[in-house]
Design a protein around this motif. Structure first.
Motif, PDB file in Angstrom:
ATOM      1  N   GLU A 132       0.832  -1.207   0.000  1.00  0.00           N
ATOM      2  CA  GLU A 132       0.000   0.000   0.000  1.00  0.00           C
ATOM      3  C   GLU A 132       0.868   1.259   0.000  1.00  0.00           C
ATOM      4  O   GLU A 132       0.520   2.261  -0.653  1.00  0.00           O
ATOM      5  CB  GLU A 132      -0.942  -0.021   1.197  1.00  0.00           C
ATOM      6  CG  GLU A 132      -2.041  -1.067   1.071  1.00  0.00           C
ATOM      7  CD  GLU A 132      -2.975  -1.110   2.262  1.00  0.00           C
ATOM      8  OE1 GLU A 132      -2.611  -0.521   3.319  1.00  0.00           O
ATOM      9  OE2 GLU A 132      -4.059  -1.709   2.156  1.00  0.00           O
ATOM     10  N   ARG A 133       1.992   1.220   0.705  1.00  0.00           N
ATOM     11  CA  ARG A 133       2.900   2.375   0.696  1.00  0.00           C
ATOM     12  C   ARG A 133       3.439   2.628  -0.710  1.00  0.00           C
ATOM     13  O   ARG A 133       3.466   3.776  -1.173  1.00  0.00           O
ATOM     14  CB  ARG A 133       4.067   2.121   1.669  1.00  0.00           C
ATOM     15  CG  ARG A 133       5.225   3.115   1.530  1.00  0.00           C
ATOM     16  CD  ARG A 133       6.207   3.005   2.665  1.00  0.00           C
ATOM     17  NE  ARG A 133       6.725   1.665   2.864  1.00  0.00           N
ATOM     18  CZ  ARG A 133       7.731   1.123   2.154  1.00  0.00           C
ATOM     19  NH1 ARG A 133       8.278   1.812   1.161  1.00  0.00           N
ATOM     20  NH2 ARG A 133       8.157  -0.083   2.436  1.00  0.00           N
ATOM     21  N   GLN A 135       2.043   1.582  -3.520  1.00  0.00           N
ATOM     22  CA  GLN A 135       0.913   1.962  -4.376  1.00  0.00           C
ATOM     23  C   GLN A 135       0.679   3.468  -4.323  1.00  0.00           C
ATOM     24  O   GLN A 135       0.436   4.113  -5.353  1.00  0.00           O
ATOM     25  CB  GLN A 135      -0.353   1.220  -3.941  1.00  0.00           C
ATOM     26  CG  GLN A 135      -0.401  -0.234  -4.344  1.00  0.00           C
ATOM     27  CD  GLN A 135      -1.650  -0.924  -3.835  1.00  0.00           C
ATOM     28  OE1 GLN A 135      -2.238  -0.514  -2.833  1.00  0.00           O
ATOM     29  NE2 GLN A 135      -2.062  -1.989  -4.497  1.00  0.00           N
ATOM     30  N   VAL A 136       0.723   4.024  -3.134  1.00  0.00           N
ATOM     31  CA  VAL A 136       0.529   5.477  -2.978  1.00  0.00           C
ATOM     32  C   VAL A 136       1.622   6.229  -3.724  1.00  0.00           C
ATOM     33  O   VAL A 136       1.360   7.242  -4.394  1.00  0.00           O
ATOM     34  CB  VAL A 136       0.503   5.864  -1.486  1.00  0.00           C
ATOM     35  CG1 VAL A 136       0.495   7.390  -1.331  1.00  0.00           C
ATOM     36  CG2 VAL A 136      -0.725   5.261  -0.809  1.00  0.00           C
ATOM     37  N   THR A 142      -4.228   3.826  -2.741  1.00  0.00           N
ATOM     38  CA  THR A 142      -4.109   2.375  -2.598  1.00  0.00           C
ATOM     39  C   THR A 142      -5.089   1.680  -3.538  1.00  0.00           C
ATOM     40  O   THR A 142      -6.136   2.223  -3.874  1.00  0.00           O
ATOM     41  CB  THR A 142      -4.403   1.931  -1.151  1.00  0.00           C
ATOM     42  OG1 THR A 142      -5.722   2.355  -0.792  1.00  0.00           O
ATOM     43  CG2 THR A 142      -3.391   2.542  -0.194  1.00  0.00           C
ATOM     44  N   GLN A 144      -7.039  -1.926  -3.782  1.00  0.00           N
ATOM     45  CA  GLN A 144      -7.346  -3.088  -2.952  1.00  0.00           C
ATOM     46  C   GLN A 144      -7.356  -4.384  -3.764  1.00  0.00           C
ATOM     47  O   GLN A 144      -7.770  -4.421  -4.922  1.00  0.00           O
ATOM     48  CB  GLN A 144      -8.710  -2.908  -2.278  1.00  0.00           C
ATOM     49  CG  GLN A 144      -8.786  -1.703  -1.356  1.00  0.00           C
ATOM     50  CD  GLN A 144      -7.772  -1.772  -0.232  1.00  0.00           C
ATOM     51  OE1 GLN A 144      -7.594  -2.823   0.401  1.00  0.00           O
ATOM     52  NE2 GLN A 144      -7.086  -0.669   0.028  1.00  0.00           N
ATOM     53  N   THR A 166      -2.157  -3.429 -10.174  1.00  0.00           N
ATOM     54  CA  THR A 166      -1.114  -3.076  -9.200  1.00  0.00           C
ATOM     55  C   THR A 166       0.180  -3.857  -9.447  1.00  0.00           C
ATOM     56  O   THR A 166       1.024  -3.977  -8.559  1.00  0.00           O
ATOM     57  CB  THR A 166      -1.617  -3.305  -7.759  1.00  0.00           C
ATOM     58  OG1 THR A 166      -0.739  -2.681  -6.838  1.00  0.00           O
ATOM     59  CG2 THR A 166      -1.749  -4.782  -7.432  1.00  0.00           C
TER      60      THR A 166
END
Length: 320
Positions: A132-133, A135-136, A142, A144, A166
């Motif tokens: 998630e880090r 992805q940002v 983020t 999912q 992703t």
């Protein structure tokens, strides 16, 4: 037209809903039984009561999914109301086409790849936070992971698309310092093994290509499924969906291997099976009379056209 769907909740209670199509759907009632009472006989009586309330001759068709209990209900309803047109649920048929395709050995590696990665990144807290880090950093937000649903075969495509969206962030996550120094060196041997397996999968470009092929192959099936369960799309659109799918599955670029050739054969065979199972003369006639398809190439078989003409003459000569 009257329709219904049955399912069981987590307490194994049988739930049946009734919807009236006029042509827009109107919710009528939901009946809940203990699982042992959700029999074909009880379901038949339930729907028969509603048909009688609306005056039986006002009901021209019945639609439901195609599981064995409902097929037994079809027989009972048709015996009592011989004029009733029984229509299998289009969305359910396309869902089963999904199942037919993704179970083929040519897609097995992609399905396993998809399941393993989605479970790992959803269920492991530290890898998930690392992903998630990144992805940002990559996308500004983020993205999912999705979860496959039992018998909801379209969910396989949703999970595949979520992974593909992703991919870049995931590939960066497995070479991140925190991932290498903490996740891959976890004190728990089982956790280390799962992380190493996920890392190897993420770095396997061939498997990503297979996952992309799976998603590209299935996406038009999902479109047909969505159209089959949409409100007010019209019966003619179901025939149109089969024609669109036939074009897609015929021209799709399958792997140039014996297994790829088998996959193409299976896709086209199963499409024709569900076409002959689902489509009734009413679908063909609705397609022929639907202005959205005016001028479309005639792709109906001679038998389909003849059956539609017989139905049209029968309707035209009916007093009611």
């Amino acid at each position: 037209m009257i329709g219904g769907d049955g399912f069981s909740d987590r307490l194994l209670k049988g739930i049946i809903g009734v919807v009236l199509f006029t042509p827009d759907p109107v919710y009528i009632e939901t009946r809940v039984w203990p699982e042992q009472r959700k029999t074909a006989e009880n379901i038949y009586k339930f729907f028969s009561q509603h048909i009688e309330k609306m005056s039986a001759r006002n009901v021209v068709a019945f639609v439901s999914d195609t599981e064995p209990t409902m097929k037994a209900v079809w027989d009972r309803l048709h015996e009592k109301y011989p004029w009733l047109l029984i229509i299998p649920c289009a969305a359910h048929c396309f869902d089963l086409l999904f199942e037919d395709i993704i179970r083929h050995p040519a897609l097995a590696a992609a399905v396993t790849f998809c399941k393993t990665l989605s479970q790992f990144w959803r269920n492991k807290s530290m890898p998930k936070s690392i992903l998630e880090r990144i992805q940002v950093q990559e996308y500004g937000t983020t993205r999912q992971m999705q979860r496959t649903g039992v018998t909801r075969w379209k969910s396989q495509l949703l999970v595949s698309d979520a992974l593909l969206r992703t991919q870049t962030a995931m590939q960066k996550a497995v070479v991140d310092d925190v991932f290498k120094n903490e996740v891959l060196k976890d004190k728990d041997a089982k956790a280390r093994k799962a992380a190493a397996e996920a890392s190897a999968l993420v770095k396997n470009d061939a498997l990503w290509s297979q996952l992309q092929l799976l998603a590209d192959l299935l996406r038009p099936v999902a479109t047909a499924l969505d159209k089959g369960q949409a409100d007010g799309s019209g019966m003619g659109s179901m025939f149109g969906s089969f024609l669109t799918l036939e074009k897609h599955l015929t021209s799709f670029k399958y792997p140039e291997t014996p297994v790829g050739a088998q996959l193409k054969h299976l896709c086209l065979f199963k499409l024709q099976y569900w076409r002959s199972y689902l489509l009734r003369p009413a679908h063909v006639l609705a397609y022929l009379l639907d202005p959205r398809y005016l001028g479309a190439p005639n792709q109906q078989t001679q038998d389909e056209i003849e059956s539609a003409m017989v139905l049209m003459h029968k309707l035209a000569s009916s007093e009611d």
